[in-house]
Structures are given as structure tokens and as C-alpha cells.
Design an enzyme around this catalytic site. Structure first.
Site, PDB file in Angstrom:
ATOM      1  N   HIS A  20       0.866  -1.195   0.000  1.00 39.57           N
ATOM      2  CA  HIS A  20       0.000   0.000   0.000  1.00 39.57           C
ATOM      3  C   HIS A  20       0.891   1.230   0.000  1.00 39.57           C
ATOM      4  O   HIS A  20       1.316   1.718   1.043  1.00 39.57           O
ATOM      5  CB  HIS A  20      -0.925  -0.036   1.230  1.00 39.57           C
ATOM      6  CG  HIS A  20      -1.930   1.081   1.285  1.00 39.57           C
ATOM      7  ND1 HIS A  20      -3.124   0.970   1.966  1.00 39.57           N
ATOM      8  CD2 HIS A  20      -1.930   2.329   0.766  1.00 39.57           C
ATOM      9  CE1 HIS A  20      -3.809   2.088   1.856  1.00 39.57           C
ATOM     10  NE2 HIS A  20      -3.095   2.951   1.142  1.00 39.57           N
ATOM     11  N   HIS A  22       1.323   4.842  -2.401  1.00 41.08           N
ATOM     12  CA  HIS A  22       0.957   5.718  -3.521  1.00 41.08           C
ATOM     13  C   HIS A  22       2.249   6.354  -4.005  1.00 41.08           C
ATOM     14  O   HIS A  22       2.898   7.084  -3.244  1.00 41.08           O
ATOM     15  CB  HIS A  22      -0.025   6.787  -3.064  1.00 41.08           C
ATOM     16  CG  HIS A  22      -1.276   6.223  -2.460  1.00 41.08           C
ATOM     17  ND1 HIS A  22      -2.438   6.055  -3.179  1.00 41.08           N
ATOM     18  CD2 HIS A  22      -1.543   5.757  -1.212  1.00 41.08           C
ATOM     19  CE1 HIS A  22      -3.369   5.521  -2.400  1.00 41.08           C
ATOM     20  NE2 HIS A  22      -2.857   5.326  -1.197  1.00 41.08           N
ATOM     21  N   GLU A 203     -11.131   3.447   6.135  1.00 40.11           N
ATOM     22  CA  GLU A 203     -10.096   4.326   6.703  1.00 40.11           C
ATOM     23  C   GLU A 203     -10.850   5.413   7.476  1.00 40.11           C
ATOM     24  O   GLU A 203     -10.799   5.470   8.695  1.00 40.11           O
ATOM     25  CB  GLU A 203      -9.233   4.927   5.578  1.00 40.11           C
ATOM     26  CG  GLU A 203      -8.183   5.920   6.059  1.00 40.11           C
ATOM     27  CD  GLU A 203      -7.444   6.632   4.906  1.00 40.11           C
ATOM     28  OE1 GLU A 203      -7.962   6.673   3.772  1.00 40.11           O
ATOM     29  OE2 GLU A 203      -6.338   7.168   5.172  1.00 40.11           O
ATOM     30  N   ASP A 282       1.844   7.065   2.159  1.00 45.35           N
ATOM     31  CA  ASP A 282       2.442   8.247   1.511  1.00 45.35           C
ATOM     32  C   ASP A 282       3.632   8.704   2.352  1.00 45.35           C
ATOM     33  O   ASP A 282       3.549   9.703   3.073  1.00 45.35           O
ATOM     34  CB  ASP A 282       1.394   9.363   1.415  1.00 45.35           C
ATOM     35  CG  ASP A 282       0.156   8.922   0.655  1.00 45.35           C
ATOM     36  OD1 ASP A 282       0.188   8.925  -0.584  1.00 45.35           O
ATOM     37  OD2 ASP A 282      -0.834   8.542   1.316  1.00 45.35           O
TER      38      ASP A 282
HETATM   39  N1  HPA Z   1      -6.513   7.403   1.429  1.00 46.14           N
HETATM   40  C1  HPA Z   1      -7.166   7.785   0.333  1.00 46.14           C
HETATM   41  N2  HPA Z   1      -6.572   8.293  -0.721  1.00 46.14           N
HETATM   42  C2  HPA Z   1      -5.239   8.415  -0.710  1.00 46.14           C
HETATM   43  C3  HPA Z   1      -4.507   8.033   0.385  1.00 46.14           C
HETATM   44  C4  HPA Z   1      -5.175   7.490   1.512  1.00 46.14           C
HETATM   45  O1  HPA Z   1      -4.597   7.109   2.542  1.00 46.14           O
HETATM   46  N3  HPA Z   1      -3.212   8.300   0.076  1.00 46.14           N
HETATM   47  C5  HPA Z   1      -3.187   8.800  -1.164  1.00 46.14           C
HETATM   48  N4  HPA Z   1      -4.414   8.884  -1.656  1.00 46.14           N
HETATM   49 ZN    ZN Z   2      -3.661   4.850   0.605  1.00 43.39          ZN
END
Ligand code: HPA
Ligand code: ZN
Length: 345
Positions: A20, A22, A203, A282
Site C-alpha cells: 500500500h 501511492h 479508513e 504516503d
Molecule cells: N486514502 C485515500 N486516498 C489516498 C490516500 C489514503 O490514505 N493516500 C493517497 N491517496
Molecule cells: Zn492509501
């Protein structure tokens, strides 16, 4: 050596996979400035330090606003290559052996950057790092859920000529108000094209979004998923199916999903028998790469050697690698655990 420094060394040295991540979220301010300069794109920040000082988030949206702003420096294939290569160089130094990374094409195509420019740069860096370090990879195209399903469908159409380079589609960006059901048709289409599916769910969104991701989008993993604990029936389903959760501890703290690491539910998820994995989400924005996510979680939740090793085993089990390679990594980790237990007893 103390017990905790032993554990830190183990965390750094053990083979692990990241599921996971990005790639746009691995853009460090230094590289953001360097690319902005060569592309002659003005930044509203006077310095690298000023960028870092702006990284104070109170929820997902406050992060996304600045994350999309940072990504605007990325224009050319070389920019996407440098971004991806910098991440993979770091992963090599942390003994990360396999990565499954997300990219957000709409963040770039909506600014006029061709889809092809984005994917060619990312893919070339993945191939080069595989050659240089032996890091294997998968690539996951994420649809931005705050945009329409039609826009996602157009993005999928642009991606199909590059299907050989894409393993799965995912769903990210603003979760609340954008349930998985909004994307059922485009996910059906992606699966018909032979792609796997994953989705961010639970989340900030409720357990119902996790049910939708499972039942409507037919996902192979849930990204985050930490709110599943609010629904015991859902926990039982996830446990029975051994449905992986790609949990991102430092992200969850920075985005105030939990008030502090000591209150993160990762250990409870593990104790309930779920296939929990640790990931960085991230890392340039949330203050740590994969090893640091393991380290901070182990320390705050007092995870045992066996639990740390279990998390790494889960990362391979939950990956999209072939079964025989997964099993080889899992055997390697079992041997590390035996070794570690025999030293401390
Ligand atoms: N959640 C949703 N969108 C995202 C995230 C995340 O943690 N990181 C980058 N885009
Ligand atoms: Zn994410």
C-alpha cells in the site's frame, strides 16, 4: 544489545513486502523542488523546510489537498522515473523484496500529462530496480473516487493498451460520500479485462463501505480497513476469508484516524486472526517509510518478535506473487523466527 535494538535490527533486516504505497506520496520535498525548478513550475513554498512545515493534517481531505498540489510538478516521463526510482532505492536499503504500488493517473491526465508518459516513467523505474536490486513488483492503477465513474471508465480505456503492465485497479482519494458502489460498473469491466481489484475502505468510511468493496467490487484486499472492528460480523467474514488489510500506521496517526500510535488497533486486528499487513501509504508526507512504520508500531504496541514476523509473512501471503515464491519468503521468515527465539532462550 537491548531487546528493542535487537527488534529494530530484525525489522530492518527481515525480508518484507510493501502493498500500500501511492507513488505520488513518496515525493520528498527535495525532489519536488528539484523537479519544479527544471520544469519551471512555481511553488507557493519558499523552501523545502516550509513544505515540510505545511504537513500538518487533521483528516484525509486536508492531506489530499496538499498531496495533489505537490504532484503538479510532475510533467515528463523522466519525472515519474526519478520519483519511482528514489522510492525503490530506499526500499532496497530496507530489504524490501517486493512492492505493489499505486499510481493515480487522473491526477496527471487532468493536467494534460498523457497517460502514457506517466506509466512509461513508472514502469521503467520498476524494471531498472528489479534488475539492480532484485525487487519484484506489481502495479495498481487507482481511480480517484471524488471524480465520476465515467471519468474512471475513460481512465480504464486509456490504460488498456498498457494492460500488460497493470495488475490491478484500486480506489483512493476522498472516502466519505464516495462509497464503493459508485464504481461497480468500472470494476466489473476491469475484472472482465483480467485485472484484480482492491479498494481503500474503512479508513474514514464506515464498515458498510468494506462490505461493498467485498461484495460489489470483489476485491482481493482491503486497503486500510481499520474501522472493521465496529462490525463483529464483518470481522468474522474477513477472518474466515483471510482477506488482507493493508494497514498504514503512521498515515493513520497523521490523518487522525487514531489519536496516537499507542491507541492504534493493529495489534487487536492481529489478535482477532486477521491478515494484517504494515505499509507506508504516503511516506514523504507521513514521516516514515516501511521500516519506520514497523518500528513505530512495534514500539507503541509492544509487538513481540513473533508478531513482527507474522506481519512480514502476511505481507507476502497477501501479495499478488505466485504461490511458490510467497512460500519461499514465508519459510525464510519462519527460519528467522526460530533463529531469533533460540538466541533469546
Ligand atoms: N486514502 C485515500 N486516498 C489516498 C490516500 C489514503 O490514505 N493516500 C493517497 N491517496
Ligand atoms: Zn492509501
Amino acid at each position: 544489545m537491548s531487546h528493542s535494538s535487537n527488534l529494530e535490527a530484525l525489522i530492518r533486516q527481515m525480508p518484507k513486502a510493501e502493498l500500500h504505497l501511492h507513488i505520488e506520496g513518496s515525493l520528498e520535498p527535495e525532489l519536488m523542488f528539484a523537479i519544479a525548478q527544471r520544469n519551471q513550475i512555481p511553488l507557493r513554498f519558499p523552501s523545502v523546510d516550509a513544505v515540510r512545515e505545511a504537513y500538518n493534517f487533521h483528516n484525509l481531505q486536508s492531506f489530499l489537498d496538499i498531496y495533489y498540489e505537490g504532484a503538479q510538478v510532475l510533467l515528463h516521463e523522466r519525472d515519474f522515473y526519478d520519483l519511482t526510482r528514489a522510492y525503490l532505492d530506499k526500499m532496497a536499503s530496507e530489504n524490501v523484496r517486493h512492492v505493489e504500488i499505486f499510481f493515480d493517473p487522473q491526477t496527471h491526465t487532468d493536467r494534460g500529462v498523457p497517460f502514457e508518459t506517466v506509466i512509461r516513467g513508472i514502469h521503467r523505474a520498476l524494471i531498472d530496480a528489479q534488475t539492480a536490486y532484485g525487487i519484484s513488483f506489481r502495479l495498481i492503477l487507482c481511480f480517484l473516487r471524488h471524480l465520476s465513474e465515467e471519468a474512471a471508465m475513460q481512465t480504464l480505456e486509456q490504460a488498456l493498451p498498457f494492460k500488460q503492465w497493470i495488475d490491478a485497479v484500486g480506489l483512493d482519494s476522498s472516502e466519505l460520500g464516495h462509497p464503493p458502489e459508485k464504481f461497480k460498473t468500472v470494476f466489473d469491466r476491469a475484472r472482465n479485462e483480467g485485472l484484480l481489484t482492491v479498494a481503500h475502505a474503512g479508513e474514514e468510511g464506515p464498515p458498510d463501505y468494506i462490505w461493498q468493496a467485498l461484495d460489489l467490487l470483489k476485491v482481493s484486499r482491503i486497503d486500510h480497513g481499520v474501522r472493521c472492528l465496529e462490525d463483529p460480523k464483518l470481522v468474522e467474514r474477513l477472518r474466515q476469508e483471510r482477506m488482507p488489510l493493508t494497514v498504514c500506521p503512521l498515515s493513520n496517526i497523521k490523518l487522525c484516524v487514531f489519536p496516537e500510535m499507542g491507541q492504534h488497533n493493529l495489534k487487536i486486528l492481529l489478535e482477532k486472526g486477521l491478515c494484517v499487513t504494515v505499509n507506508s501509504d504516503d511516506p514523504a508526507y507521513f514521516g516514515g517509510y516501511l521500516t519506520e512504520n514497523y518500528r513505530a508500531t512495534q514500539q507503541a504496541l509492544n509487538l513481540s518478535v513473533a508478531e513482527v514476523i507474522q506481519l512480514a509473512k502476511n505481507s507476502f501471503e497477501a501479495s499478488f506473487m505466485p504461490l511458490d515464491i510467497k512460500q519461499a519468503y514465508i519459510r525464510e521468515l519462519d527460519a528467522l523466527l526460530q533463529d531469533s527465539l533460540s538466541k533469546t532462550s
